[in-house]
Each structure stands twice: as C-alpha cells, then as structure tokens.
Design an enzyme around this catalytic site. Structure first.
Site, short mmCIF file in Angstrom:
data_model
loop_
_atom_site.label_atom_id
_atom_site.label_comp_id
_atom_site.label_asym_id
_atom_site.label_seq_id
_atom_site.Cartn_x
_atom_site.Cartn_y
_atom_site.Cartn_z
N LYS A 200 -37.58 -25.99 6.15
CA LYS A 200 -38.45 -27.17 6.33
C LYS A 200 -39.34 -26.96 7.55
CE LYS A 200 -35.07 -30.60 4.67
NZ LYS A 200 -35.83 -31.29 3.61
N ASP B 299 -29.65 -30.65 7.09
CA ASP B 299 -30.42 -29.92 6.08
C ASP B 299 -31.63 -29.26 6.72
OD1 ASP B 299 -31.59 -28.90 3.84
OD2 ASP B 299 -32.32 -30.83 3.08
N ARG C 162 -28.95 -31.66 -5.05
CA ARG C 162 -28.61 -31.75 -6.48
C ARG C 162 -27.55 -30.72 -6.88
NH1 ARG C 162 -34.83 -30.94 -7.86
NH2 ARG C 162 -34.84 -32.09 -5.89
N SER D 182 -35.69 -21.67 2.27
CA SER D 182 -36.95 -22.42 2.07
C SER D 182 -37.05 -23.44 3.21
CB SER D 182 -36.92 -23.14 0.71
OG SER D 182 -36.58 -22.25 -0.33
N LEU E 191 -23.01 -43.27 11.17
CA LEU E 191 -22.80 -41.90 10.67
C LEU E 191 -24.12 -41.16 10.49
CD1 LEU E 191 -20.06 -42.74 8.02
CD2 LEU E 191 -19.72 -41.28 10.03
N MET E 192 -25.14 -41.87 9.99
CA MET E 192 -26.44 -41.23 9.73
C MET E 192 -27.19 -40.94 11.02
SD MET E 192 -27.55 -43.57 6.46
CE MET E 192 -29.17 -42.84 6.15
#
Length: 486
Positions: free
Chosen positions: A259, A252, A333, A257, A168-169
């Site tokens: 990366k 992500d 988070r 912001s 999956l990753m």
C-alpha cells in the site's frame, strides 16, 4: 453536572419546550432556567448547547442541549429513527461540555428514550488515550431520575460494546497482535459461564487445511490465530446458532502489493470485522440474549517478507477450490474464504460476516452506511430493521452473476482474488468471490470499510476508529432471539 434536553419550538414565540426532566428542574429553580434561556437569544438548534452555572447546589453546571423536533420518529428518506439519533447527538454534546469543565460525574436527562440517551453519553465520552501521559478527565454518566433505569442500562451495554470494538481498532498494531486480540476478547468473556473461547494455534489451522488463510499469515513473523467463541444463550445448546465471522487482519501492509505509505497507519484497524463481531458477542452475553451465537475470527498480519504471497501464486482453500492471488492486498477475502467454509460445520440459522474489505465500498457509500451483500431477503430485512433503530445504517448491494463471472474467469485457478476488470465494481466482485465459499441459504456479507473511521460525520462519536456497526449486529441478534422465542 446535569445535561437537560430542550425541543425546538413549533411556534414562533421561541419559548423553550423542555422535556419532563427539564420542566421538573426548572420548577426546582423557580423558573430561572427558562428565563435564562429566553435571555440568551434565539432558541437552541438541534445538537447545540448552552451551559449555565450556579443554578442549583447539587448541579453547579447545567448543559441544556437542543433535541430538534419533539415528535421526530422514523425518517423514511434517511432510513433511521431521527428522534433517537437526535437524542444520541444532543446527549453526547452535553456530556462533552461537562467533561471540558473537568466535572467527574454527569446526570443525563433520559429525553424520552433512556436507551438512546445512554448510548449518546457512553459513546460520546469515549476516547482512546491509553498511551498518553496527559488524559482527559474520566466522566461517569448516570441517569437523571429513576424511571427508566432498565432502558438506560441496556443503552450503556450497547454503547460499551461499540466502545470495545473502537478500543481494539484504535490500538496500535504492536499492542493488538493476533494473540493479544484473542486474549483480550477471552478476558472480556471470562465471567460468563455459558461462553467457551477457543484460541486455535497455527498447528490447528494447518490441520483444518485452511490454505488461503495460512498463505496470508506466512508473510509475517507474528503467528496466526483462529479465534472461536461459543455463546450458548439459547434454551437448548443444540439449537441452530447464528454464526458471526470477522476478518481479523491486525495490520495490513498490502503484502508484496504494498500500500502507499500515506495513511497506512490506519490499517491497524483492518481487523474491524473481527472487532465488531467479537464485541457484538460480548454485548449479547452481557444482555443475556436467548440464542446461541458462534463467533469466528481468523487473525493474522499481512506483511511483505520473503515468505509472503507473490502476485500470481495459487493457493488452495479449505473447500478444495484453488485461488489465484493476483493482488496480495486483496487478502481479507482469503481469510474469510476459509472461515466461511468452517462456519458451515455448525448448522447455522444464518451466517453473517463483517470485514473492512474494499476501498471500493468507501468510494460507493462513504461513511453513510455499511454495504450488505446477501442471498437472503429474510436476513436483509432483519439487518435493515435493526439498523433503523440503531442509526448505524445498512444498504443492500448487488450479488449479481455479472460479478461472479469476473472472478471465476481465471487463467490458473478456480477463482481469482480480484475481478478481471480491476477497479470496476470492486466491492461487488469481492462479495462475489466470498459467495464461492458459501452454500448456506441465509448468508450476509457486511463490507464495513467505509464506516471504519469517523472524522466528523457521526456527531456522537469522536474522531477516530468508529466500531461500526457493532450495535446493529447486537440489535439484529436481539431481533433474531425474539423470533426464536415467539
């Protein structure tokens, strides 16, 4: 093919010290194996291998692998069972040698611990090559002999669980979107009558008032999913469950912001928390563990569109707390805040969340261990003892009030999503933020950012996404189930 283990000689004469399976095979070939080994030069070091051909018609190729010292056990300095780790490494190396010879089946010496041997074989052979035209030959490892088949099978199930998380990753983010992730897990659990899977759409997330989660999801064209799994393995469906929560950011970018582009492709694995906890539940079901487990995975992408969170925005979490989003790349988070609030609905025995949460965790511990922040020494002890057995280590980190002050001293809202001293103690301030959404007395946060991928540190895993610490979560659940059984 056949993989046999040999221990380091404790005497200086260098005579090979075989396992019982190695001894039996050597007798079968009239002592030729021992003779050939002695002719090959110095004794085999730990994890090193030699291949012999034509010794026996049933096994045209035999890989002999070094197991290190015979009586290696728990190493207090290393915080793991060295004997088990040596077996995993040796067997993985031997199986790969057989694979390189394009032999489709390999029998594996249990080396005194069939579970560890099975884990080494199944983890060592795994590779993500779904999308390549040229693939390595598939090798099926089997136990050599019949004495430890139950332990071998258990090891296969543990390793397949970690391999599911690795799959999956590793898969590209356009192949594992939030809905595809949920459907893949649902399909894996379809055959179990004591498992219910709920794939919750955006409309449900909205009714739950998960404003923090939705604020991240709205930046992407991919709709968010809240995956909820109920495994009812306990004697009583009403028994308090263990609740696993996993961060499920399937890609992500960092949002506004943004990366740096270098290495951003690895952020397809930013749902490693969801991958490991869901795979742990699949494994628990396969092992038929006698306890109830609930899995929660908020799944979405973090993208920089015109709808995305902007630095300085304030969002409201499920428990009513307001959050100032000072860095849109501290998004995991936000998902976890709402999922942790929801986790409190289940009268949990313990809540354990896993997340590739902070680069700071990688800076602190590298890939040696998962960082654990917990309010419960009972929970910590169980996780720590489980990790000694699996070799997939955990290390306790601080949850001091010192860090809480750095996230609650916030100009516009109840909490900020980053600590006010920016980089200082980044993994600790992230944990302090999560603590603001937890009232349960047994909670642990596992920051798995440092163990997300493997270069060459874990010798029985190939290069790529690691699926860690899936086996430690399974072993932890197994220990908890024994606790409730006794």
């Amino acid at each position: 093919g056949l993989v046999l283990g040999v221990y380091s000689s404790e005497k200086d004469d260098g005579a090979a010290q075989f396992t019982s399976a190695g001894d039996a095979f050597d007798r079968l070939v009239s002592g030729k194996l021992r003779k050939l080994l002695s002719l090959c030069g110095p004794p085999l070091k730990k994890g090193k291998t030699r291949i012999f051909h034509g010794l026996h018609q049933d096994f045209p190729s035999v890989a002999v692998v070094g197991l290190g010292k015979k009586n290696a056990g728990i190493n207090e300095q290393e915080n793991w069972n060295e004997g088990k780790e040596n077996i995993r490494t040796a067997v993985a190396v031997g199986c790969r040698q057989i694979q390189d010879l394009e032999i489709p089946c390999v029998e594996v010496d249990p080396c005194g611990d069939a579970q560890a041997a099975a884990e080494g074989a199944v983890l060592g052979l795994h590779e993500y090559n779904e999308l390549k035209q040229k693939k390595k030959p598939v090798v099926t490892p089997q136990l050599h002999g019949s004495g430890e088949s139950e332990a071998w099978q258990k090891g296969v199930i543990y390793a397949e669980g970690q391999n599911l998380a690795r799959y999956l990753m590793e898969a590209p983010a356009n192949y594992i979107t939030p809905i595809k992730f949920a459907e893949h897990i649902e399909q894996k659990l379809r055959s179990f009558s004591n498992v219910k899977v709920h794939i919750r759409p955006e409309s449900w997330i909205t009714t739950q008032e998960m404003g923090a989660f939705l604020s991240v999801a709205k930046g992407s064209a991919e709709p968010p999913i809240f995956l909820e799994i109920h495994y009812l393995g306990g004697a009583n469906a009403e028994d308090s469950p263990l609740v696993f929560v996993g961060k499920g950011v399937t890609f992500d970018s960092g949002g506004i912001s943004l990366k740096p582009s270098s290495g951003m492709d690895a952020m397809r694995a930013d749902m490693g928390g969801a991958a490991t906890v869901c795979s742990a539940i699949v494994t628990a079901a396969a092992l038929n563990l006698p306890l109830n487990i609930i899995g929660l995975a908020p799944l979405c992408e973090n993208m920089p569109s015109g709808k995305a969170n902007k630095p300085g925005d304030v969002v409201r979490a499920k428990n009513g707390k307001t959050i100032q989003v000072d860095n849109t790349d501290a998004e995991g988070r936000l998902l976890l805040a709402d999922a942790l609030c929801y986790a409190h609905n289940f009268n949990a025995r313990a809540i354990v969340n896993a997340a590739t949460l902070t680069g700071a965790m990688d800076v602190a511990l590298g890939s040696a261990a998962t960082g654990v922040f917990t309010n419960s020494s009972w929970l910590w002890t169980h996780l720590y003892e489980a990790s000694i057995l699996t070799g997939d280590r955990v290390w306790r980190m601080p949850l001091f009030e010192h860090y809480t002050k750095q996230v609650t001293d916030c100009p516009l809202a109840d909490v900020s999503n980053i600590g006010k001293y920016s980089r200082a103690g980044g993994a600790c301030t992230a944990a302090a933020f999560l603590k603001e959404f937890v009232s349960a007395s047994h909670w642990a946060h596992l920051d798995i950012a440092g163990v997300m991928s493997n270069k060459d540190e874990v010798l029985y895993l190939r290069k790529g996404m690691a699926g860690r610490p899936t086996r430690t979560l399974v072993e932890f659940a197994a220990r908890l189930s024994q606790d409730s059984h006794n």
